[in-house]
Structure formats: C-alpha cells, structure tokens
Design a protein around this motif. Structure first.
Motif, short mmCIF file in Angstrom:
data_model
loop_
_atom_site.label_atom_id
_atom_site.label_comp_id
_atom_site.label_asym_id
_atom_site.label_seq_id
_atom_site.Cartn_x
_atom_site.Cartn_y
_atom_site.Cartn_z
N GLY A 164 0.79 -1.55 -0.27
CA GLY A 164 -0.08 -0.11 0.38
C GLY A 164 1.14 0.90 -0.25
O GLY A 164 1.48 1.05 0.27
N GLY A 165 0.01 2.15 -0.63
CA GLY A 165 0.58 3.71 -0.46
C GLY A 165 1.91 4.16 -1.51
O GLY A 165 3.43 4.77 -1.13
N VAL A 166 1.84 3.36 -2.75
CA VAL A 166 3.26 2.77 -3.31
C VAL A 166 3.66 4.35 -4.47
O VAL A 166 4.13 4.64 -4.30
N ILE A 167 2.30 5.20 -3.88
CA ILE A 167 2.96 6.85 -5.10
C ILE A 167 3.15 7.80 -3.83
O ILE A 167 4.90 7.62 -4.48
N PHE A 189 10.45 1.20 -11.24
CA PHE A 189 9.17 0.11 -11.53
C PHE A 189 7.97 0.15 -9.91
O PHE A 189 8.79 0.10 -9.42
N VAL A 190 7.52 -0.42 -10.33
CA VAL A 190 6.31 -0.81 -9.57
C VAL A 190 6.44 -2.55 -9.30
O VAL A 190 6.07 -3.34 -10.07
N GLY A 195 -3.02 -8.92 -9.79
CA GLY A 195 -4.31 -8.08 -11.09
C GLY A 195 -4.39 -8.14 -12.16
O GLY A 195 -2.81 -8.02 -12.21
N ASP A 196 -5.34 -6.86 -12.64
CA ASP A 196 -3.88 -6.28 -13.61
C ASP A 196 -3.34 -5.37 -14.28
O ASP A 196 -4.21 -3.75 -13.47
N PRO A 197 -2.56 -5.53 -14.36
CA PRO A 197 -1.95 -3.78 -14.14
C PRO A 197 -1.71 -2.57 -15.14
O PRO A 197 -1.24 -1.39 -14.77
N SER A 198 -2.55 -3.05 -15.91
CA SER A 198 -3.46 -1.87 -16.45
C SER A 198 -3.99 -0.86 -15.64
O SER A 198 -3.62 0.64 -16.05
N LEU A 199 -4.13 -1.27 -14.80
CA LEU A 199 -5.43 -0.36 -13.64
C LEU A 199 -4.69 0.72 -13.17
O LEU A 199 -4.97 1.72 -12.72
N PHE A 200 -3.16 0.64 -13.06
CA PHE A 200 -2.09 1.24 -12.53
C PHE A 200 -1.27 2.17 -13.80
O PHE A 200 -0.66 3.24 -13.55
N LEU A 216 9.22 2.47 -15.99
CA LEU A 216 10.10 1.27 -16.37
C LEU A 216 8.70 -0.44 -16.73
O LEU A 216 9.40 -0.96 -16.65
N GLY A 217 8.00 0.07 -16.10
CA GLY A 217 7.39 -1.38 -15.55
C GLY A 217 6.50 -1.88 -14.85
O GLY A 217 6.89 -1.38 -13.37
N VAL A 218 5.58 -2.38 -14.59
CA VAL A 218 5.10 -2.52 -13.56
C VAL A 218 5.11 -4.32 -13.05
O VAL A 218 4.58 -4.72 -14.72
#
Length: 479
Positions: A164-167, A189-190, A195-200, A216-218
């Motif tokens: 949590g709180g990654v941003i 990178f995260v 789940g679906d990485p595109s949600l981020f 650089l990616g999720v």
C-alpha cells in the motif's frame, strides 16, 4: 543499482531474476550488494561469508558465489549490536552507533570488491539496502546513495504496491533526496501487483509527472517467489505444506541460516511449521528441529522464556525425534561455556541436556564448505560450517556425519532419537534429504536445485515480459 523505497520490497529477487535474464542472453553478469544485514549467510568456496541473497543471485548468474559480491555483511547479535564481516572474514563486533561512525572507513574495501566484480563482468547488478529515503543514515553511507555516488552508478527505484501507499513511497523518496541524488535515479518500477497491471497506468503517469523519473514497468505478483530462499526472517511464513510428516521449528530470536529449511518446506509429503514466540510447540510434531542461532546462549534463554523447553520435554517423552543444527546442536548438550564473554557475560550455562556433550565457545570461527557421509544411512552429504566453538562428549562417539578425511561431525543419543550437527545446507542435497526422510517412512522425489534453477528461469521470463529491459541496459551503458 537497484534501490528500494524500503526493506523487503523485493529488490533481492528482482536482482536474482535480472541476473538470470541477462545470463540467458549470454552476458557475463555479477551481483553486488555493498552492505547487507542478515543472519542468513552463505559460505563461499574460499571459506568466506556473504548474504544468502547474493548466493542466490550468483546462482542466477550461473557463477560461484564470491566474497566480493557482498563485501560488508552485518550479522545482528543483539538489538543494538552486530558482528561485522568484511570481504568474507570477521572484522569485529560493533554496536549500531559505533558502526555508524566507522562504516565510511569501509568504503575503500567495498569499492575494491566492486571493481573486482566489474573486471569479470559485462554487467554488474547492484542491490541497495533498505531505502535511500533514510536520510538520517546518509552520513558515511555505503549501502545506497553513498555507494552509488562513489561508484558513479545510475539508480533504478523499486517500489512495492502490495504493502500500500506506493505513490507516496516513490514521490516521498524523491521529496527527501538532494537534487543531485534525484538526478541519479533514472527510473522506477512497481513490484508485486495483483490483478490487471493496466489498472495502475494512471498511477505510473502520476509518479513520473511528480518525480521526472521514467517508469520502467509494473511487475505482477510472482507466486513462485515464495519458493526461493528468503533473505531475512521477515520473509518466513508460519507454515508450509500439508504432508503427513510434521516438522516443527521454534523461531528463536536470532535465528540464523534458516535457508536450511527451504528444501523441507517444498517437500509435498512434509508439513513444516514455524512456531512463533509466545506459541507452544504443537503436540503432534514428528520431529522438532532446533535451527542455527547467531547468539546461542541468548537464544537458549529465549527458548526457555517461551516455555519451549517444557514442550520439548513432552515431545521427547512421547517418543518424538529432535534434530539440532549448529547453534541448535549446541543447545541440546549439557552445558555451553563462554569463558571469553564472546556472546555476553563470561560463564557457563546449562543446556537442554538431550545430548551428552559440552560446548566451549572460542573466538576462532569456522567458515568452510563441508562434505561427507550421513552415518545412519550412508548417504552423501554436502553443505558448509559457519560457527564458533567446539563440542565434545560421549555422544560424539556416535557422530551424525563422517566428513572428508574421516573427521566426525555432530552427535547422536544412545536411542537414536536426538541428533545434532554443525553442517548447514545438508537438506539441499536430494540424496541425503531422501535418505533422512526415508528413515521416517517419508518418500521424497523432490529435485531441489533443479526446481530452484527452473524458478529462476521463470522469474527472468516474468521480468523480461513487463520491464523495459532495453532502457535499463541503456542506463547501465551510460555509466
């Protein structure tokens, strides 16, 4: 250099996976961690100590581990002090404040090891420790930005979304760094997205906008990461498997080299239960395994404080079996003597008394690869020793292992239900593990090293599919 927004965000396994990815491309790759804090150590072929995570990363590179992959290793002995290992050898024991004042003096050794690694490689993947946002530790730093600056390395930041709180963790890291350190970080990178990485996607854009760093990616959640050796005790879960043979391990306060347990937790016919402090040892255990310890006398007192000595007595009375490894072996004896005060106040303490042996702690430390034969089964055994002290007594006439050149190791009780050994890593060998479990009627068909190697390949593929690998290489080539 891969740094993180905090500890346990997945840096070690990402580096291991990237090591394998680039090795699979035919590159000469080496891992490097300037400073590590862990009691989960590995022994190199030349008898030095490094963090277990760097040994796994070396496996990812398909090269033998070297002391120069982790030149400073801190092994906590108390809440405020640790043994300091420099280029594989014991440098001394220091309290945290004392080490904080002296760590900058170790930078030349760290840079020397880095250059040795670099001379053998097309690419060195450096892992930070903790977080560069710990600016209270910046003075004399050799673990994160201090080393990156000294070696002039570009930095990629790893953030863990699962906690949590990654941003805030990424943007907050940017906010507390000096401008030149902000510029040194080239991308982020995260990690561990479920789940679906595109949600981020919006989150990635927001971080890039607020920091100026390139996304650089999720990295999606990689389930098999749990099967790879953990760097520290924070990575240990309470239980593994649902097999019929139950092995119970009390989690002592300074548990060390707990990767001894890794092959057992992957055995499908075994249940491995790690018992946390304050919880009694379960009464249905078939085997209680006392693990290694960085502070045997202190952990013996801790063991008794939990009431585990009473539980162990009941287990033994019911006909249960007991195995002690290294510090656990020392605890099973009649006494442990520390006349030099290596672990604290000089003196002698009473052991648990299941083996008729006595241990004398000495300042001399044994850190050597070891091989031999398991006396009870005749199976070949390979592993390593990493301990202080020597153990002698009548039960040593029934050694658990017969090492190379006829040197005995360990001890066994007269009834054969209690045994101890100084050898770590013994369960990694498929032959010994099969024979040991077979003695309890448990069938083992696990090929441990092969499975770990396959998981590293899968991890490399996993990372290669989601990270901007070419941009990462481009940053490295700019150094």
């Amino acid at each position: 250099m891969i740094q993180g927004t905090g500890s346990n965000v997945g840096k070690s396994l990402v580096v291991a996976g990237l090591c394998r990815l680039f090795a699979n491309r035919g590159m000469r790759v080496r891992p490097f961690k300037p400073q590590n804090m862990s009691n989960n150590a590995a022994v190199t072929v030349d008898g030095g100590e490094i963090g277990r995570a760097q040994a796994l990363q070396a496996m990812g590179c398909r090269v033998p581990p070297s002391v120069h992959m982790n030149p400073v290793l801190l092994k906590p002995e108390t809440d405020t002090g640790a043994q300091v290992i420099v280029q594989g050898k014991r440098f001394g024991t220091m309290r945290a404040r004392e080490y904080g004042k002296q760590k900058a003096e170790l930078l030349p050794k760290v840079l020397e090891s880095f250059e040795i690694n670099a001379s053998e490689a097309d690419l060195v993947l450096v892992e930070g420790a903790g977080s560069p946002a710990e600016i209270n530790l910046r003075a004399g730093d050799i673990a994160n930005m201090g080393f990156a600056e000294a070696a002039d390395l570009p930095v990629i930041l790893c953030a863990d979304i699962d906690r949590g709180g990654v941003i805030a963790s990424v943007v907050g890291t940017h906010a507390v760094l000096d401008p030149d350190e902000q510029q040194r970080i080239k991308g982020f990178f995260v990690n561990r997205f479920r789940g679906d990485p595109s949600l981020f996607d919006d989150g990635m854009r927001e971080i890039a906008l607020r920091t100026g760093w390139r996304g650089l990616g999720v990295v999606p959640w990689f389930g098999n990461a749990a099967k790879l050796p953990a760097e520290d005790a924070l990575g240990l879960s309470d239980g593994f498997g649902s097999g019929g043979f139950k092995i119970v391990v009390p989690v002592i306060s300074r548990i060390a080299n707990f990767d001894d347990l890794d092959p057992l937790r992957l055995e499908p016919r075994v249940t491995l239960e790690l018992v946390q402090p304050g919880t009694p040892l379960p009464g249905d255990a078939d085997l209680v395994l006392l693990p290694g310890s960085k502070s045997t006398i202190g952990d013996l007192a801790f063991f008794r404080e939990q009431g585990w000595d009473i539980d162990l007595k009941a287990h033994h009375r019911r006909g249960g079996h007991i195995l002690g490894v290294c510090g656990g072996y020392q605890m099973l004896g009649r006494t442990i003597s520390d006349p030099e005060g290596i672990e604290g106040k000089p003196g002698t303490v009473e052991g648990l008394g299941y083996l008729d042996v006595e241990t004398l702690l000495t300042s001399e430390k044994s850190t050597v690869p070891a091989s031999g034969t398991h006396v009870a089964s005749g199976a070949d055994v390979t592993g390593y020793e990493i301990h202080i002290g020597r153990t002698e007594g009548p039960d040593c006439s029934r050694p658990m292992m017969q090492l190379a050149e006829g040197v005995p190791d360990g001890a066994t009780s007269k009834d054969g239900r209690v045994a101890g050994t100084y050898m770590h890593g013994l369960f990694t060998g498929d032959g010994f593990r099969k024979a040991f479990l077979g003695g309890f009627g448990v069938v083992s068909d696990l090929a441990y090293d092969r499975d770990i190697d396959l998981i590293l390949d899968d991890l490399a593929t996993h990372l290669g599919a989601v990270l901007d690998i070419e941009t990462l290489l481009h940053f490295a080539e700019q150094r």
